[in-house]
Design a protein around this motif. Structure first.
Motif, PDB file in Angstrom:
ATOM      1  N   SER A   1       1.004  -1.184  -0.109  1.00  0.00           N
ATOM      2  CA  SER A   1       0.019   0.008  -0.010  1.00  0.00           C
ATOM      3  C   SER A   1       0.870   1.251  -0.102  1.00  0.00           C
ATOM      4  O   SER A   1       1.954   1.219  -0.112  1.00  0.00           O
ATOM      5  CB  SER A   1      -0.880  -0.105   1.220  1.00  0.00           C
ATOM      6  N   ASN A   2       0.429   2.565   0.148  1.00  0.00           N
ATOM      7  CA  ASN A   2       0.892   3.535  -0.016  1.00  0.00           C
ATOM      8  C   ASN A   2       1.971   3.732   1.198  1.00  0.00           C
ATOM      9  O   ASN A   2       2.920   4.547   1.167  1.00  0.00           O
ATOM     10  CB  ASN A   2       0.266   4.820  -0.181  1.00  0.00           C
ATOM     11  N   PHE A   3       1.681   3.215   2.387  1.00  0.00           N
ATOM     12  CA  PHE A   3       2.135   3.251   3.777  1.00  0.00           C
ATOM     13  C   PHE A   3       2.845   1.923   4.181  1.00  0.00           C
ATOM     14  O   PHE A   3       3.108   1.689   5.227  1.00  0.00           O
ATOM     15  CB  PHE A   3       1.196   3.804   4.745  1.00  0.00           C
ATOM     16  N   ASP A   4       2.892   0.987   3.182  1.00  0.00           N
ATOM     17  CA  ASP A   4       3.454  -0.431   3.638  1.00  0.00           C
ATOM     18  C   ASP A   4       4.192  -1.061   2.579  1.00  0.00           C
ATOM     19  O   ASP A   4       3.678  -1.287   1.476  1.00  0.00           O
ATOM     20  CB  ASP A   4       2.448  -1.216   4.206  1.00  0.00           C
ATOM     21  N   GLN A   5       5.659  -1.250   2.625  1.00  0.00           N
ATOM     22  CA  GLN A   5       6.267  -2.039   1.685  1.00  0.00           C
ATOM     23  C   GLN A   5       7.412  -2.863   2.413  1.00  0.00           C
ATOM     24  O   GLN A   5       7.384  -2.597   3.527  1.00  0.00           O
ATOM     25  CB  GLN A   5       7.179  -0.811   0.942  1.00  0.00           C
ATOM     26  N   ASP A   6       7.781  -3.658   1.552  1.00  0.00           N
ATOM     27  CA  ASP A   6       8.915  -4.726   2.200  1.00  0.00           C
ATOM     28  C   ASP A   6      10.076  -4.662   1.127  1.00  0.00           C
ATOM     29  O   ASP A   6       9.759  -4.392  -0.095  1.00  0.00           O
ATOM     30  CB  ASP A   6       8.415  -6.235   2.200  1.00  0.00           C
ATOM     31  N   VAL A   7      11.156  -4.983   1.563  1.00  0.00           N
ATOM     32  CA  VAL A   7      12.533  -5.165   0.880  1.00  0.00           C
ATOM     33  C   VAL A   7      12.769  -6.708   0.534  1.00  0.00           C
ATOM     34  O   VAL A   7      12.662  -7.361   1.794  1.00  0.00           O
ATOM     35  CB  VAL A   7      13.386  -4.319   1.421  1.00  0.00           C
ATOM     36  N   ALA A   8      13.001  -7.144  -0.477  1.00  0.00           N
ATOM     37  CA  ALA A   8      13.470  -8.619  -0.679  1.00  0.00           C
ATOM     38  C   ALA A   8      14.715  -8.662  -1.564  1.00  0.00           C
ATOM     39  O   ALA A   8      15.042  -7.598  -2.416  1.00  0.00           O
ATOM     40  CB  ALA A   8      12.282  -9.483  -1.558  1.00  0.00           C
ATOM     41  N   VAL A   9      15.253  -9.826  -1.387  1.00  0.00           N
ATOM     42  CA  VAL A   9      16.541  -9.953  -2.352  1.00  0.00           C
ATOM     43  C   VAL A   9      16.376 -11.180  -3.151  1.00  0.00           C
ATOM     44  O   VAL A   9      15.979 -12.123  -2.533  1.00  0.00           O
ATOM     45  CB  VAL A   9      17.866 -10.056  -1.298  1.00  0.00           C
ATOM     46  N   LEU A  10      16.457 -10.835  -4.388  1.00  0.00           N
ATOM     47  CA  LEU A  10      16.037 -11.659  -5.376  1.00  0.00           C
ATOM     48  C   LEU A  10      17.407 -12.445  -5.777  1.00  0.00           C
ATOM     49  O   LEU A  10      18.191 -11.888  -6.692  1.00  0.00           O
ATOM     50  CB  LEU A  10      15.301 -11.412  -6.548  1.00  0.00           C
ATOM     51  N   ASP A  11      17.651 -13.906  -5.841  1.00  0.00           N
ATOM     52  CA  ASP A  11      18.881 -14.592  -6.444  1.00  0.00           C
ATOM     53  C   ASP A  11      18.672 -14.791  -7.953  1.00  0.00           C
ATOM     54  O   ASP A  11      17.614 -15.393  -8.317  1.00  0.00           O
ATOM     55  CB  ASP A  11      19.060 -15.790  -5.682  1.00  0.00           C
ATOM     56  N   VAL A  12      19.430 -14.040  -8.933  1.00  0.00           N
ATOM     57  CA  VAL A  12      19.071 -14.256 -10.451  1.00  0.00           C
ATOM     58  C   VAL A  12      19.186 -15.409 -10.831  1.00  0.00           C
ATOM     59  O   VAL A  12      18.518 -15.925 -11.740  1.00  0.00           O
ATOM     60  CB  VAL A  12      20.075 -13.145 -10.894  1.00  0.00           C
TER      61      VAL A  12
END
Length: 598
Positions: free
Chosen positions: A173-184
């Motif tokens: 949402s506009n006030f809720d994000q997460d950060v992730a790391v993706l192995d290519v």
């Protein structure tokens, strides 16, 4: 001397600077009538045009190793962006993706320049998958490294220094994000922030130079965004620099040089800091000597010794400056034309605050024309609603003031730049409190002797268009006229018809069709159009995927039974106007309408 509206619309602005591998700079500029890619090799040199399209180029990004750039372009404002590659001299222009019903969001070049990453909703209009593609490969052969069913709305924001991982921000949402790391190689996802509380924003993220951590601007455990260092394995965030009362809104890193730059938003004005970075330890470089204004589009030079930025100030149209890290000295590289209008005629807005119905103070920009008045006033509501009206250059502001109008730009509740609490004050059932903030602004204005209380105009685009229409229906006695540009007229039909990839995220802000339909109908201007007493001008793009053109058609049908209504729909535009002829026609209509009714 007074200049006509067409002259003001010909004031240019450079944007989106990007450094090439040997130190040249490319940027976007609308000299031809739509934004195209230009390049130059030295400050003040005559730029070379690299792209030649009728449609606007949205952004460009230089390869880190070759004399070539990637860029994005849609058709008629439909936002189905396709990716292209152009050579550094403009001689070769290749379309990299050809999926006209899909949206492609840029994720960056690999450090070796051999691959690009992006997200696209080719498979499912409501879902974005992550793709990696060779620089000379056809989009149909791109490798889908992660299907987006495990994401809400993912954005790839950069390759790791070793080019084996991608950094992904997943927006709930506009006030809720997460950060992730993706192995290519494997497609495996590490959700770095999965253990954190909900309602945490990560508005800007960048790999640390050593690839072992991620610098983030976030409001985790805070009301105001700060600069943190995220451990992608544990999710722990260590504070690196506090924003204090003002948010840190951007961070970029130079991997080889071990440096970062971040921008603090202080009451709308940008403050740039450059530092050598070692984990949570920053060693600040000399303060950059830039004009006071708003900084956008940061790009590191190939050795990390220089940083290109765009500076836009209230009386200075946007241009690219290059900062020397060692000294802080800034050199202006571009000289975007002001269409022959002397900069000495441009007016600086005053930053003011006024009290609203619940005792809060609402910040606003207030620009006045010559003379004692009383002046007509344009109350200009920004879009978003999480946007912020800032002291950057607006040619329309200068035109209106030069022609005798005061311009008032309130940052009503729901605006960004003042902390998470303020930004969320207008969510769902509190929507009309923002409209009440607008009313309080008009009362503040009309208590002044230099403002004509009988000549107050409501003006705004996108969500600002809703603010216009809701202001006309809720407080009809205040307004002499209204101008609605690509605005929301009914929240139910808007949510039903907006782009599939946007609906869920807009519901978190506005309310859901399942739980809040009755409330959304009750506040929608189309259902209250009989209250409008002021003449209304409605402008829209036929291809608008965000606020479909049906919103304009509905409010025109409803309001025209009660007041004079004028409508202009542009067949080859989307959410706003990007082509020179259309901008001239649209804003000439605005000027003529105000001459008649304000």
């Amino acid at each position: 001397m007074a200049y006509d509206i067409e002259r003001y619309l010909d004031i240019r602005g450079a944007g989106d600077p990007t450094y090439g591998p040997t130190g040249e700079l490319a940027f976007t500029l609308g000299t031809t009538g739509t934004a195209q890619v230009w390049a130059l090799g030295a400050p003040g040199a005559w730029p070379t045009q690299l792209t030649f399209h009728d449609e606007r180029v949205q952004w460009a990004s230089f390869s880190p190793t070759r004399e070539e750039l990637a860029y994005g372009m849609d058709t008629g404002g439909d936002e189905f962006t396709q990716l292209h590659r152009v050579s550094g001299d403009g001689s070769e222009d290749v379309q990299l993706t050809a999926f006209p019903d899909a949206k492609h969001d840029w994720g960056g070049w690999s450090h070796d320049g051999d691959r690009i990453a992006y997200t696209a909703n080719r498979r499912d209009a409501s879902r974005f998958d992550v793709y990696v593609q060779g620089r000379d490969e056809a989009g149909a052969n791109a490798d889908c490294v992660r299907v987006g069913d495990t994401f809400d709305l993912p954005s790839v924001v950069g390759w790791s220094p070793s080019d084996d991982r991608l950094l992904v921000v997943d927006t709930h949402s506009n006030f809720d994000q997460d950060v992730a790391v993706l192995d290519v190689d494997t497609g495996e996802i590490t959700r770095a922030t999965a253990g954190l509380d909900a309602d945490t924003r990560f508005s800007w993220v960048a790999w640390a130079p050593d690839g072992g951590g991620v610098y983030v601007t976030t409001d985790h455990d805070a009301d105001t965004r700060y600069l943190g260092l995220l451990d992608p394995e544990t999710g722990a965030i260590s504070r690196v620099a506090d924003g204090g009362d003002w948010p840190i809104e951007a961070v970029v890193t130079a991997h080889d040089a071990g440096r970062l730059a971040y921008v603090r938003n202080r009451d709308g004005y940008s403050e740039l800091t450059i530092a050598d970075a070692a984990g949570t330890t920053l060693t600040e470089q000399p303060t950059p000597e830039l004009p006071d204004g708003v900084i956008r589009g940061l790009s590191w030079g190939p050795d990390g010794d220089t940083l290109a930025v765009v500076v836009s100030a209230a009386t200075e149209n946007p241009n690219v400056f290059v900062v020397d890290v060692a000294t802080g000295a800034a050199t202006q590289w571009t000289n975007a034309a002001t269409a022959g209008i002397p900069k000495s005629t441009f007016r600086e807005p005053e930053l003011v605050r006024y009290e609203t119905f619940d005792g809060r103070e609402i910040p606003a920009l207030f620009t006045r024309p010559d003379g004692d008045g009383p002046h007509p006033v344009i109350v200009d509501f920004h879009g978003g609603p999480e946007g912020q009206r800032r002291p950057s250059f607006l040619s329309l502001r200068q035109y209106f003031v030069d022609n005798g109008y005061a311009v008032f730009e309130p940052n009503v509740r729901g605006s960004s730049g003042y902390g998470a609490t303020y930004m969320n004050l207008d969510n769902v059932r509190n929507r009309m409190d923002a409209v009440a903030d607008g009313k309080a602004g008009v009362e503040w204005l009309t208590a002044r002797t230099d403002i004509d209380a009988d000549r107050v105009v409501a003006y705004g685009g996108s969500y600002g268009g809703f603010m216009v229409l809701a202001s006309l229906t809720e407080y009809p006695e205040l307004w002499a006229a209204g101008v609605d540009i690509v605005g929301i007229a009914n929240f139910v039909t808007f949510l039903e018809n907006t782009g599939d990839w946007r609906r869920e995220h807009r519901e978190s802000e506005y309310g859901s069709l399942d739980a809040d339909r009755e409330f959304l109908e009750s506040i929608s201007p189309t259902n209250n159009a009989d209250r409008i007493r002021a003449p209304l001008l409605v402008l829209h793009g036929a291809n608008d995927p965000r606020v479909p053109v049906g919103e304009a058609e509905r409010i025109v049908e409803q309001a025209s039974a009660h007041v004079p209504v004028e409508k202009h729909v542009f067949d080859d535009e989307g959410h706003g106007f990007s082509k020179r002829a259309n901008k001239q026609a649209a804003y000439r209509a605005v000027v003529d309408f105000l001459d008649d009714h304000a």
